[in-house]
Design a protein around this motif. Structure first.
Motif, PDB file in Angstrom:
ATOM      1  N   TYR A  55      48.928  -4.568   4.457  1.00  0.00           N
ATOM      2  CA  TYR A  55      49.070  -5.681   4.114  1.00  0.00           C
ATOM      3  C   TYR A  55      48.898  -5.994   5.559  1.00  0.00           C
ATOM      4  CZ  TYR A  55      51.914  -5.902   0.028  1.00  0.00           C
ATOM      5  OH  TYR A  55      52.033  -5.826  -1.351  1.00  0.00           O
ATOM      6  N   VAL A  90      56.462  -7.240   9.899  1.00  0.00           N
ATOM      7  CA  VAL A  90      57.015  -7.877   9.778  1.00  0.00           C
ATOM      8  C   VAL A  90      58.572  -7.341  10.282  1.00  0.00           C
ATOM      9  CG1 VAL A  90      56.015  -9.401   8.017  1.00  0.00           C
ATOM     10  CG2 VAL A  90      58.277  -8.218   7.064  1.00  0.00           C
ATOM     11  N   PHE A  92      62.191  -7.382   8.917  1.00  0.00           N
ATOM     12  CA  PHE A  92      62.853  -6.406   8.406  1.00  0.00           C
ATOM     13  C   PHE A  92      62.550  -5.387   8.286  1.00  0.00           C
ATOM     14  CE2 PHE A  92      60.182  -7.486   4.297  1.00  0.00           C
ATOM     15  CZ  PHE A  92      60.057  -6.296   3.627  1.00  0.00           C
ATOM     16  N   CYS A 116      59.816 -12.591   7.528  1.00  0.00           N
ATOM     17  CA  CYS A 116      59.224 -12.103   5.885  1.00  0.00           C
ATOM     18  C   CYS A 116      59.855 -13.480   5.366  1.00  0.00           C
ATOM     19  CB  CYS A 116      59.862 -11.259   5.206  1.00  0.00           C
ATOM     20  SG  CYS A 116      59.351 -10.762   3.176  1.00  0.00           S
ATOM     21  N   SER A 117      59.021 -14.499   4.687  1.00  0.00           N
ATOM     22  CA  SER A 117      60.190 -15.883   3.619  1.00  0.00           C
ATOM     23  C   SER A 117      60.683 -15.029   2.921  1.00  0.00           C
ATOM     24  CB  SER A 117      58.417 -16.392   3.827  1.00  0.00           C
ATOM     25  OG  SER A 117      58.354 -15.490   2.734  1.00  0.00           O
ATOM     26  N   MET A 118      60.358 -13.947   2.082  1.00  0.00           N
ATOM     27  CA  MET A 118      61.503 -13.410   1.042  1.00  0.00           C
ATOM     28  C   MET A 118      62.976 -13.043   1.616  1.00  0.00           C
ATOM     29  SD  MET A 118      61.409 -10.550  -1.140  1.00  0.00           S
ATOM     30  CE  MET A 118      59.743 -10.249  -2.120  1.00  0.00           C
ATOM     31  N   ASN A 149      63.200  -5.135   1.183  1.00  0.00           N
ATOM     32  CA  ASN A 149      62.623  -6.088   1.711  1.00  0.00           C
ATOM     33  C   ASN A 149      63.948  -7.746   2.414  1.00  0.00           C
ATOM     34  OD1 ASN A 149      60.224  -4.874   1.297  1.00  0.00           O
ATOM     35  ND2 ASN A 149      58.663  -7.035   0.129  1.00  0.00           N
ATOM     36  N   CYS A 237      58.251 -14.072  -3.715  1.00  0.00           N
ATOM     37  CA  CYS A 237      57.384 -13.287  -2.284  1.00  0.00           C
ATOM     38  C   CYS A 237      56.481 -14.877  -2.434  1.00  0.00           C
ATOM     39  CB  CYS A 237      56.688 -12.334  -2.288  1.00  0.00           C
ATOM     40  SG  CYS A 237      55.827 -12.031  -1.674  1.00  0.00           S
ATOM     41  N   SER A 238      55.996 -15.081  -1.164  1.00  0.00           N
ATOM     42  CA  SER A 238      55.395 -16.299  -1.034  1.00  0.00           C
ATOM     43  C   SER A 238      54.098 -15.626  -1.470  1.00  0.00           C
ATOM     44  CB  SER A 238      55.076 -17.624   0.493  1.00  0.00           C
ATOM     45  OG  SER A 238      55.114 -16.511   1.165  1.00  0.00           O
ATOM     46  N   VAL A 239      53.853 -14.839  -1.762  1.00  0.00           N
ATOM     47  CA  VAL A 239      52.202 -14.608  -1.662  1.00  0.00           C
ATOM     48  C   VAL A 239      52.067 -13.745  -2.883  1.00  0.00           C
ATOM     49  CG1 VAL A 239      50.235 -12.311  -1.360  1.00  0.00           C
ATOM     50  CG2 VAL A 239      52.184 -13.414   0.854  1.00  0.00           C
ATOM     51  N   GLU A 265      56.899  -7.613  -7.566  1.00  0.00           N
ATOM     52  CA  GLU A 265      56.864  -9.056  -7.384  1.00  0.00           C
ATOM     53  C   GLU A 265      56.239 -10.233  -7.510  1.00  0.00           C
ATOM     54  OE1 GLU A 265      56.449  -8.811  -2.960  1.00  0.00           O
ATOM     55  OE2 GLU A 265      57.304  -6.756  -2.623  1.00  0.00           O
ATOM     56  N   CYS A 330      49.697 -12.241   3.497  1.00  0.00           N
ATOM     57  CA  CYS A 330      50.683 -12.559   4.299  1.00  0.00           C
ATOM     58  C   CYS A 330      50.482 -12.798   5.892  1.00  0.00           C
ATOM     59  CB  CYS A 330      51.331 -11.087   3.945  1.00  0.00           C
ATOM     60  SG  CYS A 330      53.053 -11.256   4.724  1.00  0.00           S
ATOM     61  N   MET A 333      53.057 -11.441   8.592  1.00  0.00           N
ATOM     62  CA  MET A 333      52.167 -10.051   9.124  1.00  0.00           C
ATOM     63  C   MET A 333      51.074  -9.749   9.592  1.00  0.00           C
ATOM     64  SD  MET A 333      52.654  -6.860   7.813  1.00  0.00           S
ATOM     65  CE  MET A 333      53.428  -6.960   5.790  1.00  0.00           C
TER      66      MET A 333
HETATM   67  S1  SF4 Z   1      53.939  -9.585   1.636  1.00  0.00           S
HETATM   68 FE1  SF4 Z   1      55.787 -11.175   1.062  1.00  0.00          FE
HETATM   69  S2  SF4 Z   1      57.340 -10.115   0.646  1.00  0.00           S
HETATM   70 FE2  SF4 Z   1      56.218  -9.068   1.667  1.00  0.00          FE
HETATM   71  S3  SF4 Z   1      56.244  -9.474   4.033  1.00  0.00           S
HETATM   72 FE3  SF4 Z   1      54.810 -10.844   3.378  1.00  0.00          FE
HETATM   73  S4  SF4 Z   1      56.138 -12.701   2.670  1.00  0.00           S
HETATM   74 FE4  SF4 Z   1      57.531 -10.772   3.024  1.00  0.00          FE
END
Ligand code: SF4
Length: 379
Positions: A55, A90, A92, A116-118, A149, A237-239, A265, A330, A333
């Protein structure tokens, strides 16, 4: 538009992204940043490995030695002898890489605000409380199954409570294992990956419940908790939550013959409406191996879809578009701009590393235990 103008335009809109680096970095044209980055790579040779997630934005992506999903990249980090691993992903992901690399290796994240928001939706205290509550209500523990994640802390807790990590490629196998270890599993932090996987395994909808982390007893009745085989933490996941069945209906109407593949997701109704679902590597494999000239709408992050569209148009005359026309990016990212990568590389060249991601003990050993469990179960 020149490279210089393009970067300055970007900075104008996203100045916060560059708050931690000296202005001369973000005032440098992107082409120059990339040239300087390549030069440092040549100078450092085998000492340096640069990894980029699927991504990642294109300019940063072009500096990478390897690209892939988070697990593949962590494995590349574990296999390399490079002393420094610059992880363009990101937080994690960089933590996972640090967990499975040797102690004399150093993992660096170009922009420390790339979270990562998740993963942030599941913190240790709340997750531990929820597991304790289920134990008290049911009299037996729920087995934690934790999506990769997630933070290092949650991975460590997963090992402490006898669970395993999973990815979007192996979630079914790991969930099946979890259910062989106890009466129920607790899936963290992505409700949709857990839900889609459980339904795919044939688990009855009434045996799958959503734990609202902000409510007492997860907002569930004691009866619902006792009946559940799969309890889902309510992260997302916000995306990927932005891809909907309406987008699928729309693209099918607009582009006859198009096939739709989405990431698990995505919401349950979206996955049900799609032709296929799969992890990033499964999406790339499926679409790459499809007949020449085929048409695809893909429900995942835009940078990956755009790259696939260009490459597979040129190679196989395939037509590929992102499922949601309102750019699904994302944004965290994306914060790993080439200016950040060069800022970190300049420090490495001068033997003054910055932005190291170091998971402390005992979290590191426990996190490794949970990741190793997954690798054993997937072998
Ligand atoms: S795409 Fe979603 S799960 Fe993956 S890093 Fe970005 S916010 Fe986190």
């Amino acid at each position: 538009m020149t490279d210089d103008q393009s970067l300055l335009g970007e900075v104008g809109n996203n100045l916060f992204m560059f708050a931690d680096i000296p202005p001369e970095y973000y005032r440098t044209p992107i082409a120059t940043l990339l040239e300087r980055g390549q030069k440092i790579k040549r100078q450092m040779g085998d000492e340096l490995l640069i990894l980029a997630h699927h991504y990642q934005q294109n300019d940063t992506f072009s500096l990478a030695d390897h690209s892939g999903d988070s697990l593949y990249l962590a494995q590349q980090a574990a296999q390399t002898k490079a002393r420094f691993v610059v992880f363009c992903g990101v937080l994690f992901m960089a933590e996972s890489a640090d967990i499975i690399t040797a102690d004399d290796q150093m993992v660096l994240l170009p922009n420390l605000t790339a979270g990562c928001s998740m993963a942030d939706m599941a913190d240790r205290d709340h997750v531990e409380d929820a597991l304790d509550q289920v134990l008290e209500i049911c009299g037996v523990p729920a087995i934690p199954i934790t999506y990769i994640n997630s933070s290092a802390e949650i991975k460590a807790l997963t090992a402490e409570r006898g669970g395993s990590i999973c990815t979007s490629s192996n979630s079914e196998r790991i969930l099946r294992w979890g259910l062989s270890q106890g009466e129920r599993v607790f899936f963290f932090p992505d409700q949709f990956l857990g839900h889609n996987t459980a339904l795919q395994m044939g688990i009855k909808p009434e045996e799958i419940v959503l734990w609202a982390r902000e409510k007492a007893d997860g907002g569930l009745t004691l009866e619902q908790i006792k009946r559940a085989k799969v309890i889902l933490w309510n992260g997302f996941c916000s995306v990927h939550q932005r891809f909907t069945p309406a987008h699928i209906a729309g693209v099918r109407k607009r582009v006859p013959g198009i096939q739709v593949m989405v990431h698990p997701e995505c919401p349950v109704e979206t996955v049900k409406a799609a032709d296929f679902s799969g992890s990033t590597s499964q999406i790339i494999k499926k679409v790459s191996e499809a007949p020449k000239g085929s048409k695809w709408a893909i429900g995942t992050e835009i940078n990956m879809v755009d790259r696939m569209a260009k490459e597979l148009k040129a190679k196989d005359d395939k037509y590929i578009e992102v499922l949601n026309p309102n750019v699904c990016i994302c944004s965290t990212m994306y914060r790993n701009h080439p200016a950040h990568v060069l800022w970190v590389l300049d420090h490495l060249r001068d033997q003054k590393p910055i932005h190291q991601i170091k998971v402390p003990e005992p979290v590191k050993s426990l996190g490794r235990q949970a990741l190793t469990k997954m690798l054993e179960l997937s072998a």
